[in-house]
Design a protein around this motif. Structure first.
Motif, short mmCIF file in Angstrom:
data_model
loop_
_atom_site.label_atom_id
_atom_site.label_comp_id
_atom_site.label_asym_id
_atom_site.label_seq_id
_atom_site.Cartn_x
_atom_site.Cartn_y
_atom_site.Cartn_z
N ASP A 77 0.83 -1.21 0.00
CA ASP A 77 0.00 0.00 0.00
C ASP A 77 0.87 1.26 0.00
O ASP A 77 0.61 2.21 -0.74
N ARG A 78 1.90 1.26 0.85
CA ARG A 78 2.77 2.42 0.92
C ARG A 78 3.51 2.64 -0.42
O ARG A 78 3.60 3.73 -0.94
N TYR A 79 3.97 1.56 -0.98
CA TYR A 79 4.66 1.63 -2.28
C TYR A 79 3.73 2.23 -3.33
O TYR A 79 4.09 3.14 -4.07
N ARG A 80 2.50 1.71 -3.36
CA ARG A 80 1.54 2.18 -4.37
C ARG A 80 1.25 3.66 -4.18
O ARG A 80 1.14 4.42 -5.14
N SER A 81 1.09 4.04 -2.91
CA SER A 81 0.73 5.45 -2.72
C SER A 81 1.89 6.35 -3.14
O SER A 81 1.69 7.39 -3.76
N TRP A 82 3.14 5.94 -2.84
CA TRP A 82 4.28 6.75 -3.26
C TRP A 82 4.48 6.71 -4.78
O TRP A 82 5.14 7.57 -5.35
N ARG A 83 3.93 5.69 -5.42
CA ARG A 83 3.98 5.63 -6.89
C ARG A 83 2.78 6.36 -7.50
O ARG A 83 2.58 6.33 -8.71
N GLY A 84 1.93 6.93 -6.63
CA GLY A 84 0.76 7.67 -7.11
C GLY A 84 -0.35 6.78 -7.62
O GLY A 84 -1.13 7.16 -8.49
N ARG A 85 -0.47 5.55 -7.07
CA ARG A 85 -1.52 4.65 -7.56
C ARG A 85 -2.67 4.58 -6.57
O ARG A 85 -2.48 4.75 -5.38
#
Ligand code: F6P
Length: 565
Positions: free
Chosen positions: A557-565
């Motif tokens: 989730d954190r990765y996705r949010s930092w990738r703007g997803r």
């Protein structure tokens, strides 16, 4: 014709190695351990005046001194008795004969056949593998000659001056290490670059410096199914075609493949006429002498590649012919068992006093740790001791200014392998006219001496050291090392070093009763990466039906949010 058949030694049919713990030979060593633990290297040197003369072996051009290991003559006899009782002779001969000793993959283990001379013959399951090996070596040689002579050129007629090897693990580490180690033998104006990581930074950094018209790609993959390699190869192909004005036909002149899997090579779009094969009996981490070494051959030429193979063969012959107690891979492998199982060593550090061997420790990490990092025996039962020494290292003298403090005064025991050369590949003179290589080698010799003999509180106090500082300056010593000295880092000597460590792996794997030739432990991570990818790029780990653990889900989730997803 030399026929390599089992009749060199009187051997009974091969059998799985016997677990050594609990055998009389192991018990004998254990009962000798108090004597080894109690006596320091200082005491051993004092008690055994001929220690240096007896505790060394010449194998090929390698002068191997193990007098600074924490062992005595009795200990060495007991160690070779253990290797013998474990069945090392049978196992070694079964390997050289081409029996399927890699039972969990039902394969022979025949990297030694890669370096047999053309005049030899080794019939394995009805086929002469030596003839097959030389057929591929000849094809590699002809291709190499054509590229080096400028006869095989790029699609626009330019000479090919940079080889980019795309591969990972055994399809990268061997040729990358050897290409750097033998840079002095690169004599046709061909440079080699190596791309392994699926991190796009790796390929990007390499391609940024290259001209597509002058670049030859070698896609090296035993299975031709490795995610990292195929991803990099696809991007490289696009870069090449785009860089040459969209000319798809250019791929045929700029891409060759090295693999055991012709079907997948063709599927990928490389003509199998441009493929150099090898065989399932060559393990990835044992494959630098196969077509996987093509980038090296292109750099140093076919003759010098032949010398490299010859060097390996010298040690193969030594391994087969020398008695166990004078056999370098057996003695060094068993000292590794002694250090890690009975003297409490935490790892083995490899310290090449040669900048050209900077990648040798990384190469050895795969060779040794992917091989012997196992916890079940060949029969599926759990091992009862420890296996798989942890290898690491850096070239000297850089390591001296980084981690040697821990080697000298830390609480952990880290046996060291020092590797050095009499003749430099480069030498420079300092302002006072002294050779920098002599300076390097003085450090090489000093470090193993200090590790072994240390300096006592009395000696330090006698130097006039302030009493409060004495304990801080005490050098405990009694830290074991092996010193490997060779005349020069030539293709042959590099081959000798490689084979010396390859055979230690077999010796240790035999004593531990494990299979050094499979690598099942790397598979699950690959599968799970494939399963996680759609969650990262698609709905995320919190989507209904996802069974990802809480920690991984939150990271996604954190990765996705930092990738703007
Ligand atoms: O993942 C480990 C491994 O299988 C190694 O044993 C091997 O050297 C490496 O991947 C690369 O495999 P391949 O040559 O099939 O691409």
């Amino acid at each position: 014709m030399v026929t390599h058949t089992p009749d060199r030694q009187d051997v009974s049919p091969p059998r799985a190695p016997r677990p050594m713990r609990g055998t009389p030979q192991w018990a004998a060593l254990e009962s000798h351990m108090p004597a080894l633990r109690e006596r320091t290297l200082r005491e051993l040197f004092a008690a055994e005046p001929d220690r240096a003369a007896t505790m060394r072996i010449s194998a090929g051009e390698l002068y191997i001194d193990y007098a600074k290991q924490r062992v005595d003559a009795t200990g060495l006899t007991l160690l070779s008795a253990i290797a013998d009782a474990a069945g090392i002779i049978e196992r070694r001969e079964a390997m050289f004969r081409g029996e399927r000793i890699n039972t969990t993959e039902d394969r022979a283990v025949l990297h030694t056949a890669l370096r047999l001379p053309r005049s030899a013959s080794l019939i394995v399951e009805g086929a002469d593998v030596v003839a097959e090996v030389h057929e591929v070596l000849d094809r590699m040689g002809r291709f190499t000659d054509r590229v080096r002579a400028g006869e095989h050129r790029g699609a626009t007629g330019e000479r090919l001056t940079t080889v980019v090897n795309i591969g990972i693990g055994g399809s990268d580490l061997g040729p990358a290490m050897a290409s750097e180690a033998l840079r002095h033998y690169s004599d046709a104006g061909i440079s080699a670059r190596f791309v392994s990581n699926v991190d796009p930074a790796d390929l990007t950094a390499v391609l940024a410096t290259l001209d597509p018209a002058r670049t030859l790609f070698i896609i090296a993959s035993k299975t031709f199914s490795t995610l990292e390699t195929l991803s990099n190869a696809e991007v490289a192909r696009r870069w090449l075609v785009d860089g040459l004005g969209g000319d798809e036909s250019a791929v045929a002149r700029h891409f060759v493949a090295v693999s055991t899997n012709a079907g997948r090579v063709a599927e990928f779009g490389i003509d199998t006429a441009n493929m150099f094969g090898f065989w399932d009996w060559v393990g990835g981490r044992y494959s630098v002498g196969s077509a996987i070494g093509l980038s090296l051959m292109l750099r140093i030429g076919r003759q010098r590649f032949g010398e490299f193979l010859h060097g390996m063969r010298l040690i193969d012959e030594h391994f087969r012919d020398a008695p166990l107690d004078r056999n370098a891979p057996v003695v060094l492998g068993m000292l590794g068992v002694l250090n890690s199982e009975l003297l409490g060593a935490q790892s083995r550090v490899v310290l090449p006093y040669s900048n050209d061997l900077a990648r040798f420790p990384a190469y050895l990490q795969q060779l040794t740790m992917e091989s012997n990092g196992k916890s079940v025996r060949l029969d599926g039962s759990a091992v009862d001791g420890s296996t798989g020494e942890i290898y690491w290292g850096e070239p000297g003298t850089n390591g001296q200014h980084a981690f040697y403090q821990l080697l000298h005064q830390g609480t952990r025991l880290v046996p060291a392998d020092f590797i050095g050369f009499a003749e430099p590949t480069d030498d420079l003179l300092t302002a006072d006219g002294s050779s920098m290589h002599d300076l390097l080698m003085a450090n090489f010799l000093a470090q193993s001496q200090v590790l072994a003999l240390g300096r006592t509180a009395e000696e330090i106090a006698a130097e006039g050291t302030e009493p409060g500082l004495v304990p801080h300056k005490v050098m405990p010593g009694n830290r074991p090392s092996t010193t490997i000295l060779a005349p020069r880092l030539t293709p042959s000597v590099l081959g000798q070093l490689i084979a010396l460590y390859e055979h230690q792996v077999l010796v240790q794997g035999t004593v531990w009763g494990i299979n050094p030739f499979d690598q099942w432990g790397v598979e699950l991570g690959k599968t799970q990466a494939k399963e996680l990818l759609p969650l990262i790029t698609g709905p995320g780990a919190s989507a209904p039906g996802s069974d990802v653990d809480g920690s991984t889900a939150a990271l996604i989730d954190r990765y996705r949010s930092w990738r703007g997803r």
